[in-house]
Design an enzyme around this catalytic site. Sequence first.
Site, PDB file in Angstrom:
ATOM      1  N   PRO A  22       4.505  17.379  44.809  1.00 28.17           N
ATOM      2  CG  PRO A  22       4.637  14.970  45.552  1.00 28.17           C
ATOM      3  CD  PRO A  22       4.840  16.825  44.704  1.00 28.17           C
ATOM      4  CG  ASN A  23       4.680  16.439  51.291  1.00 29.60           C
ATOM      5  OD1 ASN A  23       3.334  16.272  51.619  1.00 29.60           O
ATOM      6  ND2 ASN A  23       4.778  15.025  50.618  1.00 29.60           N
TER       7      ASN A  23
ATOM      8  NE  ARG B  85       8.604  19.163  53.107  1.00 29.61           N
ATOM      9  CZ  ARG B  85       8.216  18.673  52.050  1.00 29.61           C
ATOM     10  NH1 ARG B  85       8.432  19.585  50.929  1.00 29.61           N
ATOM     11  NH2 ARG B  85       9.029  17.547  51.550  1.00 29.61           N
TER      12      ARG B  85
ATOM     13  CE1 TYR C 213      12.465  20.735  51.441  1.00 27.58           C
ATOM     14  CE2 TYR C 213      11.278  19.500  52.877  1.00 27.58           C
ATOM     15  CZ  TYR C 213      12.160  19.604  51.890  1.00 27.58           C
ATOM     16  OH  TYR C 213      12.260  18.603  51.867  1.00 27.58           O
TER      17      TYR C 213
ATOM     18  CG  ASN D  67      10.720  21.612  44.919  1.00 33.31           C
ATOM     19  OD1 ASN D  67      10.981  20.190  43.927  1.00 33.31           O
ATOM     20  ND2 ASN D  67      11.079  22.468  45.021  1.00 33.31           N
TER      21      ASN D  67
ATOM     22  CB  ALA E  25       8.904  13.041  46.925  1.00 36.94           C
TER      23      ALA E  25
ATOM     24  CD  GLU F 277      16.320  17.190  39.343  1.00 36.43           C
ATOM     25  OE1 GLU F 277      16.241  17.027  38.264  1.00 36.43           O
ATOM     26  OE2 GLU F 277      16.425  16.745  40.231  1.00 36.43           O
TER      27      GLU F 277
ATOM     28  CG  HIS G 224      15.853  19.445  44.390  1.00 36.68           C
ATOM     29  ND1 HIS G 224      14.798  18.568  44.279  1.00 36.68           N
ATOM     30  CD2 HIS G 224      16.465  19.055  43.311  1.00 36.68           C
ATOM     31  CE1 HIS G 224      14.341  17.571  43.263  1.00 36.68           C
ATOM     32  NE2 HIS G 224      15.380  18.255  42.977  1.00 36.68           N
TER      33      HIS G 224
ATOM     34  NE  ARG H 207      16.566  16.696  53.340  1.00 39.67           N
ATOM     35  CZ  ARG H 207      15.429  16.514  52.643  1.00 39.67           C
ATOM     36  NH1 ARG H 207      15.166  17.391  51.401  1.00 39.67           N
ATOM     37  NH2 ARG H 207      14.737  16.089  53.134  1.00 39.67           N
TER      38      ARG H 207
HETATM   39  C1  DQA Z   1      12.904  19.042  47.187  1.00 39.69           C
HETATM   40  C2  DQA Z   1      13.367  17.633  47.864  1.00 39.69           C
HETATM   41  C3  DQA Z   1      12.807  16.269  47.196  1.00 39.69           C
HETATM   42  O1  DQA Z   1      13.553  15.435  48.214  1.00 39.69           O
HETATM   43  C4  DQA Z   1      11.838  16.497  48.797  1.00 39.69           C
HETATM   44  O2  DQA Z   1      11.017  15.073  48.355  1.00 39.69           O
HETATM   45  C5  DQA Z   1      10.884  17.503  48.145  1.00 39.69           C
HETATM   46  C6  DQA Z   1      11.356  18.465  48.675  1.00 39.69           C
HETATM   47  C7  DQA Z   1      13.110  20.462  47.800  1.00 39.69           C
HETATM   48  O3  DQA Z   1      12.800  20.920  46.718  1.00 39.69           O
HETATM   49  O4  DQA Z   1      13.966  20.659  48.641  1.00 39.69           O
HETATM   50  O5  DQA Z   1       9.862  17.338  48.457  1.00 39.69           O
HETATM   51  O6  DQA Z   1      12.438  18.856  46.086  1.00 39.69           O
END
Ligand code: DQA
Length: 139
Positions: free
Chosen positions: A9-10, A17, A22, A71, A74, A95, A97, A104
Amino acid sequence: MRIQIINGPNLNLLGKREPTIYGNQGFESYLDHLRDAYPDVEINYYQSNIEGEMINKIHEVGFSYDGIILNAGAYTHTSVALLDAIKAVETPVVEVHISNVHQREAFRHKSMISAGCKGVICGFGLNSYRLALEGFIRP
Ligand code: DQA
């Protein structure tokens, strides 16, 4: 070698964003760069804002691909269903990020999915994906 990247998501809004966290680059242009750098690897890309669709994609590729780079956004911090999907398939999952989640908010320090993953990479910006790919190519 066939690798599936799954963004949650996102992450479709990368480049727009929260750029201070990011970065300014959209994922599609990063993907072009990655594919150019690894011409011998088939790199497939899927993004969804919907947890169940991410699970369906893990099921779809998880018995035939060589690796999944995930990735989960959230959902990383909340999803037992994604953990179960990762454990249910044969293909190893790394995994990733973009940000260093441990620098954070406290709620980002806990991952529900790490226990099912081969490894975790975070904090290297979009390069986190390349480092995960290296992990599959040179284990
Ligand atoms: C993320 C870190 C997550 O906490 C966050 O909700 C994201 C992006 C990252 O790539 O740093 O959407 O996965």
